[in-house]
Write a protein that holds these residues in place. Structure first.
Motif, PDB file in Angstrom:
ATOM      1  N   TYR A  53      27.878 -54.663  11.208  1.00  0.00           N
ATOM      2  CA  TYR A  53      29.215 -55.245  11.088  1.00  0.00           C
ATOM      3  C   TYR A  53      29.752 -55.027   9.676  1.00  0.00           C
ATOM      4  N   CYS A  54      31.078 -55.059   9.540  1.00  0.00           N
ATOM      5  CA  CYS A  54      31.720 -54.962   8.230  1.00  0.00           C
ATOM      6  C   CYS A  54      31.482 -56.268   7.474  1.00  0.00           C
ATOM      7  N   ALA A  55      30.857 -56.189   6.304  1.00  0.00           N
ATOM      8  CA  ALA A  55      30.444 -57.377   5.559  1.00  0.00           C
ATOM      9  C   ALA A  55      31.525 -57.839   4.579  1.00  0.00           C
ATOM     10  N   ALA A  56      31.196 -58.912   3.843  1.00  0.00           N
ATOM     11  CA  ALA A  56      32.200 -59.619   3.041  1.00  0.00           C
ATOM     12  C   ALA A  56      32.830 -58.754   1.948  1.00  0.00           C
ATOM     13  N   GLU A  57      32.041 -57.863   1.324  1.00  0.00           N
ATOM     14  CA  GLU A  57      32.611 -57.041   0.261  1.00  0.00           C
ATOM     15  C   GLU A  57      33.653 -56.073   0.819  1.00  0.00           C
ATOM     16  N   PHE A  58      33.403 -55.551   2.017  1.00  0.00           N
ATOM     17  CA  PHE A  58      34.385 -54.691   2.666  1.00  0.00           C
ATOM     18  C   PHE A  58      35.646 -55.483   2.992  1.00  0.00           C
ATOM     19  N   VAL A  59      35.451 -56.735   3.457  1.00  0.00           N
ATOM     20  CA  VAL A  59      36.585 -57.617   3.749  1.00  0.00           C
ATOM     21  C   VAL A  59      37.378 -57.893   2.472  1.00  0.00           C
ATOM     22  N   ARG A  60      36.659 -58.139   1.353  1.00  0.00           N
ATOM     23  CA  ARG A  60      37.339 -58.439   0.091  1.00  0.00           C
ATOM     24  C   ARG A  60      38.185 -57.254  -0.365  1.00  0.00           C
ATOM     25  N   ILE A  61      37.606 -56.056  -0.310  1.00  0.00           N
ATOM     26  CA  ILE A  61      38.345 -54.870  -0.729  1.00  0.00           C
ATOM     27  C   ILE A  61      39.537 -54.631   0.199  1.00  0.00           C
ATOM     28  N   SER A  62      39.308 -54.786   1.496  1.00  0.00           N
ATOM     29  CA  SER A  62      40.400 -54.614   2.459  1.00  0.00           C
ATOM     30  C   SER A  62      41.514 -55.610   2.201  1.00  0.00           C
ATOM     31  N   SER A  63      41.128 -56.845   1.834  1.00  0.00           N
ATOM     32  CA  SER A  63      42.124 -57.873   1.557  1.00  0.00           C
ATOM     33  C   SER A  63      42.975 -57.519   0.350  1.00  0.00           C
ATOM     34  N   LEU A  64      42.342 -56.929  -0.652  1.00  0.00           N
ATOM     35  CA  LEU A  64      43.095 -56.511  -1.833  1.00  0.00           C
ATOM     36  C   LEU A  64      44.141 -55.464  -1.475  1.00  0.00           C
ATOM     37  N   VAL A  65      43.806 -54.585  -0.552  1.00  0.00           N
ATOM     38  CA  VAL A  65      44.709 -53.502  -0.180  1.00  0.00           C
ATOM     39  C   VAL A  65      45.742 -53.955   0.847  1.00  0.00           C
ATOM     40  N   LEU A  66      45.292 -54.664   1.851  1.00  0.00           N
ATOM     41  CA  LEU A  66      46.159 -54.992   2.978  1.00  0.00           C
ATOM     42  C   LEU A  66      46.614 -56.449   3.011  1.00  0.00           C
ATOM     43  N   GLY A  67      45.925 -57.305   2.272  1.00  0.00           N
ATOM     44  CA  GLY A  67      46.284 -58.721   2.296  1.00  0.00           C
ATOM     45  C   GLY A  67      45.901 -59.402   3.589  1.00  0.00           C
ATOM     46  N   ALA A  68      44.971 -58.812   4.334  1.00  0.00           N
ATOM     47  CA  ALA A  68      44.584 -59.407   5.615  1.00  0.00           C
ATOM     48  C   ALA A  68      43.178 -58.939   5.972  1.00  0.00           C
ATOM     49  N   SER A  69      42.507 -59.710   6.822  1.00  0.00           N
ATOM     50  CA  SER A  69      41.192 -59.353   7.326  1.00  0.00           C
ATOM     51  C   SER A  69      40.941 -60.139   8.602  1.00  0.00           C
ATOM     52  N   ARG A  70      39.932 -59.718   9.332  1.00  0.00           N
ATOM     53  CA  ARG A  70      39.626 -60.411  10.577  1.00  0.00           C
ATOM     54  C   ARG A  70      39.321 -61.885  10.319  1.00  0.00           C
ATOM     55  N   VAL A  71      38.441 -62.160   9.366  1.00  0.00           N
ATOM     56  CA  VAL A  71      38.067 -63.548   9.095  1.00  0.00           C
ATOM     57  C   VAL A  71      39.256 -64.330   8.560  1.00  0.00           C
ATOM     58  N   SER A  72      39.988 -63.742   7.622  1.00  0.00           N
ATOM     59  CA  SER A  72      41.110 -64.479   7.041  1.00  0.00           C
ATOM     60  C   SER A  72      42.226 -64.685   8.062  1.00  0.00           C
ATOM     61  N   ASP A  73      42.398 -63.735   8.978  1.00  0.00           N
ATOM     62  CA  ASP A  73      43.380 -63.930  10.043  1.00  0.00           C
ATOM     63  C   ASP A  73      42.982 -65.084  10.946  1.00  0.00           C
ATOM     64  N   LEU A  74      41.707 -65.129  11.309  1.00  0.00           N
ATOM     65  CA  LEU A  74      41.212 -66.221  12.150  1.00  0.00           C
ATOM     66  C   LEU A  74      41.322 -67.561  11.428  1.00  0.00           C
ATOM     67  N   ALA A  75      41.070 -67.530  10.123  1.00  0.00           N
ATOM     68  CA  ALA A  75      41.051 -68.773   9.346  1.00  0.00           C
ATOM     69  C   ALA A  75      42.444 -69.266   8.980  1.00  0.00           C
ATOM     70  N   GLY A  76      43.450 -68.396   9.037  1.00  0.00           N
ATOM     71  CA  GLY A  76      44.793 -68.774   8.604  1.00  0.00           C
ATOM     72  C   GLY A  76      45.310 -70.062   9.209  1.00  0.00           C
ATOM     73  N   PRO A  77      45.326 -70.197  10.540  1.00  0.00           N
ATOM     74  CA  PRO A  77      45.808 -71.446  11.151  1.00  0.00           C
ATOM     75  C   PRO A  77      44.953 -72.652  10.778  1.00  0.00           C
ATOM     76  N   ILE A  78      43.651 -72.441  10.594  1.00  0.00           N
ATOM     77  CA  ILE A  78      42.758 -73.539  10.201  1.00  0.00           C
ATOM     78  C   ILE A  78      43.111 -74.023   8.801  1.00  0.00           C
ATOM     79  N   LEU A  79      43.316 -73.106   7.872  1.00  0.00           N
ATOM     80  CA  LEU A  79      43.680 -73.485   6.508  1.00  0.00           C
ATOM     81  C   LEU A  79      45.009 -74.233   6.484  1.00  0.00           C
ATOM     82  N   GLN A  80      45.986 -73.742   7.244  1.00  0.00           N
ATOM     83  CA  GLN A  80      47.289 -74.395   7.252  1.00  0.00           C
ATOM     84  C   GLN A  80      47.211 -75.780   7.874  1.00  0.00           C
ATOM     85  N   SER A  81      46.384 -75.918   8.910  1.00  0.00           N
ATOM     86  CA  SER A  81      46.204 -77.225   9.543  1.00  0.00           C
ATOM     87  C   SER A  81      45.609 -78.240   8.567  1.00  0.00           C
TER      88      SER A  81
END
Length: 260
Positions: free
Chosen positions: A72-100
């Motif tokens: 699976y794509c691990a956290a460092e890949f997610v971090r780098i992807s987030s820097l470029v795209l501002g989004a990731s699978r985990v952060s997308d899933l977590a978005g509504p939870i954080l806002q709640s």
């Protein structure tokens, strides 16, 4: 290579192109491919795939689920992807939870991800309530696992060897190490971390861990609050909410703890 959906012949790929193709294949396959499946899809020998995946695991870009033998794509890949795209699978899933959480308590909430190879963590995403006074949260910056609820809510649930490694690297006095170990034990007992002014002076932090399908801690869901706005009577309510929402995120990632 263009993203046409077809995988180029293995013989035509250089090392860099092979790595890019592997990462693309993992991302597009929902992280459920074994070594054999990767070898077949890439048209490369299993020994070649194993060598490339070992390099990616060493850099923290890829992880391996020991229970399913899938990569699976691990956290460092997610971090780098987030820097470029501002989004990731985990952060997308977590978005509504954080806002709640931000809406429920009118405070700032954060998604933190564990950087396994560095033995550090990073703040991947945040959400805020309506309060004008709040802390400036720096996202996608590697941080120490020792200080603050955002860190200790991850550190407490790592293997003991990893905990010892982090403490040995950053703590010089035995009495300080003993205090940290005692706090980590209390964090495991509560199911969430609770700290006062550890990472940021005058702040209160609470954080609860979430896990992947293999039961490994991936990161934590946290709240950060100015001390002068915090009521100690709210700790248990906030802690329970963080645990419940971290459990929701774990379930989304395929983790269901064994009962009994």
């Amino acid at each position: 290579m263009k993203g046409t959906g077809a995988t180029p012949s293995g013989e035509s790929l250089g090392t860099v192109a092979r790595v890019v193709a592997l990462l693309r294949l993992l991302a597009e396959s929902k992280n459920d491919l074994t070594l054999t499946a990767l070898s077949e899809r890439m048209g490369l020998a299993p020994s070649t795939i194993h060598r490339l995946m070992s390099l990616l695991i060493q850099e923290g870009l890829v992880g391996r689920d020991e229970s399913t033998k899938t990569y699976y794509c691990a956290a460092e890949f997610v971090r780098i992807s987030s820097l470029v795209l501002g989004a990731s699978r985990v952060s997308d899933l977590a978005g509504p939870i954080l806002q709640s959480l931000a809406d429920q308590f009118d405070e700032s909430s954060m998604l933190c991800l564990y950087l396994e190879q560095q033995r550090q963590y990073t703040i991947a995403k945040s959400a805020h309530g309506t309060q004008l006074l709040r802390y400036d949260i720096q996202e996608n910056k590697p941080l120490s696992l020792l200080w603050g609820a955002s860190a200790r809510s991850i550190l407490a649930f790592l293997p003991q060897a990893h905990i010892d490694e982090v403490i040995a690297r950053e703590v010089s006095r035995d009495e300080d190490a003993a205090g940290i170990l005692a706090d980590l034990a209390a964090t495991r007992e509560r199911g969430y971390a609770f700290t006062k002014g550890q990472r940021v002076e005058g702040s209160i932090g609470l954080g609860a861990p979430f896990f992947n399908a293999g039961g490994k801690v991936v990161g934590s869901v946290c709240l950060t609050i100015p001390r002068n706005r915090f009521d100690d009577a709210r700790e248990k309510n906030m802690g329970a909410a963080l645990k419940a929402n971290a459990e929701r995120l774990s379930h989304m990632l395929g983790y269901f703890p064994k009962q009994g």
